[in-house]
Design a protein around this motif. Structure first.
Motif, PDB file in Angstrom:
ATOM      1  N   UNK A 103      -4.612   9.460  -3.357  1.00  0.00           N
ATOM      2  CA  UNK A 103      -6.082   9.858  -3.478  1.00  0.00           C
ATOM      3  C   UNK A 103      -6.900   8.834  -3.996  1.00  0.00           C
ATOM      4  N   UNK A 104      -6.515   8.106  -5.005  1.00  0.00           N
ATOM      5  CA  UNK A 104      -7.290   7.114  -5.938  1.00  0.00           C
ATOM      6  C   UNK A 104      -6.714   6.087  -5.646  1.00  0.00           C
ATOM      7  N   UNK A 105      -5.918   5.737  -4.604  1.00  0.00           N
ATOM      8  CA  UNK A 105      -5.305   4.287  -4.581  1.00  0.00           C
ATOM      9  C   UNK A 105      -5.900   3.488  -3.207  1.00  0.00           C
ATOM     10  N   UNK A 106      -6.013   2.274  -3.316  1.00  0.00           N
ATOM     11  CA  UNK A 106      -6.383   1.347  -2.302  1.00  0.00           C
ATOM     12  C   UNK A 106      -5.110   1.232  -1.471  1.00  0.00           C
ATOM     13  N   UNK A 107      -5.170   1.772  -0.089  1.00  0.00           N
ATOM     14  CA  UNK A 107      -3.755   1.794   0.573  1.00  0.00           C
ATOM     15  C   UNK A 107      -3.636   0.577   1.246  1.00  0.00           C
ATOM     16  N   UNK A 108      -2.546  -0.024   1.178  1.00  0.00           N
ATOM     17  CA  UNK A 108      -1.972  -1.288   2.058  1.00  0.00           C
ATOM     18  C   UNK A 108      -0.958  -0.538   2.922  1.00  0.00           C
ATOM     19  N   UNK A 109      -1.462  -0.463   4.296  1.00  0.00           N
ATOM     20  CA  UNK A 109      -0.440   0.290   5.324  1.00  0.00           C
ATOM     21  C   UNK A 109       0.291  -0.598   6.043  1.00  0.00           C
ATOM     22  N   UNK A 133       1.258  -3.675 -10.875  1.00  0.00           N
ATOM     23  CA  UNK A 133       1.639  -2.434 -11.086  1.00  0.00           C
ATOM     24  C   UNK A 133       1.510  -1.364  -9.907  1.00  0.00           C
ATOM     25  N   UNK A 134       2.004  -1.747  -8.598  1.00  0.00           N
ATOM     26  CA  UNK A 134       1.695  -1.075  -7.735  1.00  0.00           C
ATOM     27  C   UNK A 134       2.400   0.185  -7.427  1.00  0.00           C
ATOM     28  N   UNK A 135       1.848   1.234  -6.619  1.00  0.00           N
ATOM     29  CA  UNK A 135       2.706   2.304  -6.192  1.00  0.00           C
ATOM     30  C   UNK A 135       3.305   2.018  -4.850  1.00  0.00           C
ATOM     31  N   UNK A 136       4.185   2.591  -4.316  1.00  0.00           N
ATOM     32  CA  UNK A 136       4.673   2.472  -3.157  1.00  0.00           C
ATOM     33  C   UNK A 136       5.491   3.721  -2.558  1.00  0.00           C
ATOM     34  N   UNK A 137       5.675   3.930  -1.211  1.00  0.00           N
ATOM     35  CA  UNK A 137       6.362   5.129  -0.670  1.00  0.00           C
ATOM     36  C   UNK A 137       6.952   4.256   0.827  1.00  0.00           C
ATOM     37  N   UNK A 155      -4.209  -0.326  -8.703  1.00  0.00           N
ATOM     38  CA  UNK A 155      -5.297   0.283  -7.918  1.00  0.00           C
ATOM     39  C   UNK A 155      -4.518   0.438  -6.248  1.00  0.00           C
ATOM     40  N   UNK A 156      -3.376  -0.576  -6.064  1.00  0.00           N
ATOM     41  CA  UNK A 156      -2.718  -0.333  -4.831  1.00  0.00           C
ATOM     42  C   UNK A 156      -1.610   0.489  -4.495  1.00  0.00           C
ATOM     43  N   UNK A 157      -1.385   1.073  -3.422  1.00  0.00           N
ATOM     44  CA  UNK A 157      -0.232   1.768  -2.905  1.00  0.00           C
ATOM     45  C   UNK A 157       0.026   1.283  -1.521  1.00  0.00           C
ATOM     46  N   UNK A 158       1.570   0.723  -1.368  1.00  0.00           N
ATOM     47  CA  UNK A 158       1.878   0.256  -0.237  1.00  0.00           C
ATOM     48  C   UNK A 158       2.703   1.570   0.489  1.00  0.00           C
ATOM     49  N   UNK A 159       2.250   1.611   1.615  1.00  0.00           N
ATOM     50  CA  UNK A 159       2.768   3.040   2.604  1.00  0.00           C
ATOM     51  C   UNK A 159       3.430   2.403   3.654  1.00  0.00           C
TER      52      UNK A 159
END
Length: 461
Positions: A103-109, A133-137, A155-159
């Motif tokens: 919800x608070x991330x910039x998504x790289x899809x 320091x990314x998040x990913x799923x 700020x980034x999350x890879x999905x």
């Protein structure tokens, strides 16, 4: 306030990953599945997720605050019906990802028929190597993290964006739930015959996704796929392309030992790259991620370091063992294009031996005769082919069923030794008598294939 969360169909790749993330975030998590089997069940147990075997209303007796329902569950499922009757709040998997994680991330899809897991993994590794320091799923285990997920403070999350349907109460694709900052689109081909009618059906789904992307978003699209190019005309977002004749491409491809060297050209950009990945398809995956990384300001030095140190993903050209000079490799390839590109990628590294392709057609699409006439050409770079009847059985009308025996006959007509087998043990018995030092056994299946990799290595040893 949500404290306890229960997942129905918890042992799928995406749902199992979500369960682990929620547990790591501090929620009390439980799950149920019809097939509670390793490795996902073991992984969930290790993480402290309580698992129920089979679906039953009693699995809800602990009164969870929220239930997440996977897309493998139908509206007739007794546990899902109990959720509705008890009026327990529920969400689909992507809805939960948005609510709790993204919800608070910039998504790289990352979307498309092929290469989603590898491309997502490369992208996540680049961001991590750059100190972001990314998040990913992601739908695969990244070797560098020994995990399919990570929750970072960046700020980034890879999905990895799946085009498969969301839930029985939402038959649209999962990727429609995300609002990406950047979208990498790897191409569109026909797949998932259990939910899609034909290629036009799939193109309509992707077209709807492209139309919903905000105009301040950015798309990086594979230029060598005509189906993808067709749908981008209705796009409001900015678009960059990668491919043979595109804004981003590569040249001077060279392989030495287990390394690949190539030069990448982009808008005002020329970078020499070294990587452990092999195959033209993987180099384009790298190029797509370089374009995305360049877009958000990652330095060329960080990109170079990341690609050089990227260790890969489990079940993607993963060497499971070498015995008596014989290599056993595992790969997730199952679509005709993926099978062809995987064989082509490994072939140059085994010039002193043979590439023996072992294939189990067990997906919903490959068990139908949609690609009956396409599969034979996928094996042209193999020296020997072993086709095994799938270990799972599905209700498919006889007139629509894929014929493994026909595939063997068609491959033989192309001048390649091909053999039919009823089960995994028969394949192993045959291979043990035929293998010699220098050979590569490339095992391709989207399932466990009855643990054929370990069994074969034991027999060779």
């Amino acid at each position: 306030m949500i404290k306890t969360i229960h997942l129905i169909a918890a042992c799928g790749t995406g749902m199992g990953t979500l369960a682990c993330i929620l547990k790591e975030m501090g929620y009390i998590v439980s799950g149920s599945d019809q097939n509670v089997y390793p490795p996902m069940s073991d992984f969930l147990n290790e993480k402290g997720v309580q698992l129920f075997s089979g679906y039953d209303p009693s699995n809800l007796d602990h009164a969870p605050d929220l239930v997440i329902i996977g897309n493998a569950v139908t509206k007739l499922n007794v546990e899902a019906r109990a959720v509705l009757q008890k009026r327990i709040p529920y969400l689909s998997m992507p809805q939960a990802v948005n609510k709790f994680i993204a919800k608070d991330k910039k998504i790289i899809l990352v979307t498309g028929t092929h290469g989603k897991t590898t491309t997502s993994s490369i992208m996540a590794h680049i961001l991590y190597a750059a100190g972001m320091d990314p998040s990913f799923m992601i739908g695969g285990i990244l070797r560098d993290f020994n995990s399919s997920f990570r929750i970072g403070s960046g700020e980034y999350m890879v999905i990895e964006g799946d085009e498969y349907d969301t839930a029985f109460f939402d038959k649209g694709p999962k990727f429609m739930h995300y609002d990406p900052d950047i979208t990498i689109m790897t191409g569109i081909e026909f797949d998932h015959a259990d939910i899609f009618i034909d290629i036009d059906h799939i193109k309509r789904i992707f077209s709807a996704f492209v139309k919903k992307i905000e105009k301040d978003s950015h798309i990086i699209a594979f230029n060598d796929n005509n189906n993808l190019k067709e749908i981008l005309g209705s796009c409001a977002a900015s678009v960059e392309t990668y491919g043979e004749q595109a804004q981003w491409s590569f040249s001077n491809h060279m392989q030495q030992n287990s390394k690949t060297f190539f030069d990448v050209q982009g808008p005002g950009k020329a970078v020499s790259i070294e990587t452990n990945l092999i195959g033209r398809h993987n180099l384009f995956n790298c190029v797509a991620c370089m374009a995305a990384a360049n877009r958000i300001g990652v330095s060329d030095t960080s990109i170079y370091t990341a690609l050089k140190t990227f260790s890969g993903i489990k079940r993607r050209q993963e060497i499971r063992g070498i015995k008596n000079g014989i290599t056993v490799m595992d790969d997730f390839a199952h679509h005709p294009t993926a099978v062809r590109e995987t064989i082509k990628a490994v072939k140059p590294f085994y010039k002193d031996g043979r590439v023996i392709a072992v294939f189990e057609p067990r997906t919903n699409t490959s068990m139908r005769n949609i690609f009956q006439d396409t599969y034979p050409d996928s094996f042209l770079d193999a020296d020997m082919v072993c086709i095994c009847e799938p270990g799972v059985k599905k209700k498919i009308p006889p007139e629509d069923k894929f014929s493994t025996r026909q595939l063997v006959a068609d491959i033989e007509r192309k001048g390649i030794d091909a053999y039919y087998f009823e089960n995994c043990d028969a394949v192993i018995g045959f291979l043990v008598s035929k293998l010699r030092p220098g050979d590569l056994v490339l095992i391709m299946s989207n399932g466990g294939f009855d643990n054929i990799h370990i069994k074969l290595l034991e027999k060779i040893g």
